[in-house]
Design an enzyme around this catalytic site. Structure first.
Site, PDB file in Angstrom:
ATOM      1  CE  LYS A   1      -6.372   2.172  -0.901  1.00  0.00           C
ATOM      2  NZ  LYS A   1      -7.075   2.260   0.397  1.00  0.00           N
TER       3      LYS A   1
ATOM      4  CE  LYS B   1      -3.717   2.330   2.520  1.00  0.00           C
ATOM      5  NZ  LYS B   1      -4.604   2.279   3.704  1.00  0.00           N
TER       6      LYS B   1
END
Length: 402
Positions: A323, A270
């Site tokens: 992400k 992320k």
């Protein structure tokens, strides 16, 4: 090629080979071709005797436009375009597929009864957990999307510096899970494990007075949050906080409480991205100060994703998530090539909003770009995709009109 019919003379002696003639029929001729009543042996004997049935001629070579230069053919043994020359061939050789089963639908929920539009995310709402949410899940299930992930808008009065509301077993998320499981027992529910929606500081972890995000103390809270979600009926808990060691600690906490069957989807890579802005508006969860760069990854880093991958694998993650999605296709492929675990990609709010804005401004074909972007995430190696387009894309895949 046009349909054809076969004619023969009914007065022809049976001892003679039957003469067959094939003629091209009119385009609108829907009369089925009549069988001749001949055995296989008779058909073969007719051909051997030279009575070859006629068939339509080979199609003529299409003419090139006037002025096309006359050039010798290139001496190419392989012409890749041969496998792309018709829709049927392209479909036959397509390497990547996309179906509603590959999609996970992120849904925002709040305590209110009315659905509140999210200005920066056209078409998305904070859904009332008892009404609007149920309707939206029903729409998704109708087109084959049976996996959702929940994100709560928590009242400011319930936020604190330690995010204790995150593990309130009668809080918004556990209540919502119980309601959904009562209504749709086979619905697969993913949950978000992080403190930012519950933190008065807006960070994913507990903030020390000098601004440092406390790792181990935060992990302690996350374990309690994950267990509370599992007790409510969550199928997959998804730590998005990026604290070190949280996957192993959450796995141990779940197992100790009898939830060995609950999966962990780790936000493995992320990044501290600028594509998250609309999401933070949706949950009103912007950091009160600073940024998240001390725990989320540097967008300039590639190899570091392998470090996170190895840690999450060793700690017991079941799914690894990248992400954002489209700007990080190389990271998705990196994880796909280096891990046997399922890979998830999150097509984040900024990606969604840019496509929506481009469509509204008629700069792009929204539907085509939406579908292409999802296919690219699949091609890069994502098994599942978290996308705000899930319902819209599934409708396209099922042939429904918007």
């Amino acid at each position: 090629m046009m349909a054809s019919s076969m004619l023969y003379s009914a007065n022809m002696p049976l001892s003679m080979p039957r003469m067959l003639r094939v003629r091209a029929s009119n385009t609108n001729d829907n009369v089925p071709i009549k069988k001749m009543g001949m055995s296989d042996a008779e058909c073969e004997a007719a051909v051997v005797a030279g009575n070859i049935p006629e068939a339509p001629p080979a199609p003529s070579k299409p003419a090139a436009p006037a002025g096309t230069p006359m050039v010798p053919s290139l001496s190419l043994r392989r012409r890749p375009r041969r496998n792309r020359r018709s829709p049927i061939l392209r479909s036959a050789f397509q390497e990547t597929s996309l179906s509603p089963a590959n999609l996970v639908y992120p849904l925002f929920i709040h305590e209110g009864e009315e659905d509140t539009p999210i200005g920066a995310m056209p078409g998305c709402y904070r859904l009332g957990w008892r009404h609007g949410l149920i309707e939206e899940v029903s729409k998704a299930r109708d087109v084959g999307v049976n996996s959702i992930v929940l994100f709560p808008k928590v009242p400011d009065a319930l936020k604190s510096s330690t995010g204790d509301e995150a593990y309130n077993e009668n809080g918004l998320v556990p209540r919502t899970i119980r309601l959904l499981k009562d209504k749709y027992p086979d619905l697969v529910i993913y949950t978000d494990v992080a403190l930012d929606p519950y933190s008065s500081d807006g960070h994913d972890g507990i903030v020390r007075e000098d601004g440092v995000i406390m790792n181990d103390e935060t992990v302690h809270q996350l374990c309690k949050q994950a267990v509370a979600q599992a007790r409510a009926g969550a199928d997959v808990v998804s730590p998005s906080d990026m604290m070190d060691g949280r996957v192993g600690a959450i796995r141990a906490a779940l197992d100790a409480d009898g939830f060995q069957h609950v999966s962990i989807m780790s936000y493995t890579a992320k990044y501290a991205s600028s594509f998250y802005g609309p999401f933070r508006e949706a949950l009103d969860s912007n950091p009160r100060f600073g940024d998240k760069k001390t725990y989320q990854m540097n967008p300039a880093n590639y190899r570091e994703a392998l470090v996170e991958t190895r840690e999450d694998e060793s700690e017991g993650a079941d799914i690894l998530l990248v992400k954002p999605g489209l700007p990080y296709l190389d990271i998705i492929r990196l994880l796909r090539d280096n891990s046997p675990l399922p890979i998830a990609a999150y097509q984040v709010s900024g990606e969604y909003s840019m496509i929506k804005a481009g469509g509204v401004l008629k700069m792009i074909d929204e539907e085509r770009v939406m579908m292409e972007s999802l296919m690219c995430l699949r091609r890069a190696g994502a098994d599942i995709i978290l996308s705000y387009f899930a319902l819209q894309a599934a409708r396209c895949l099922c042939g429904e009109k918007r």
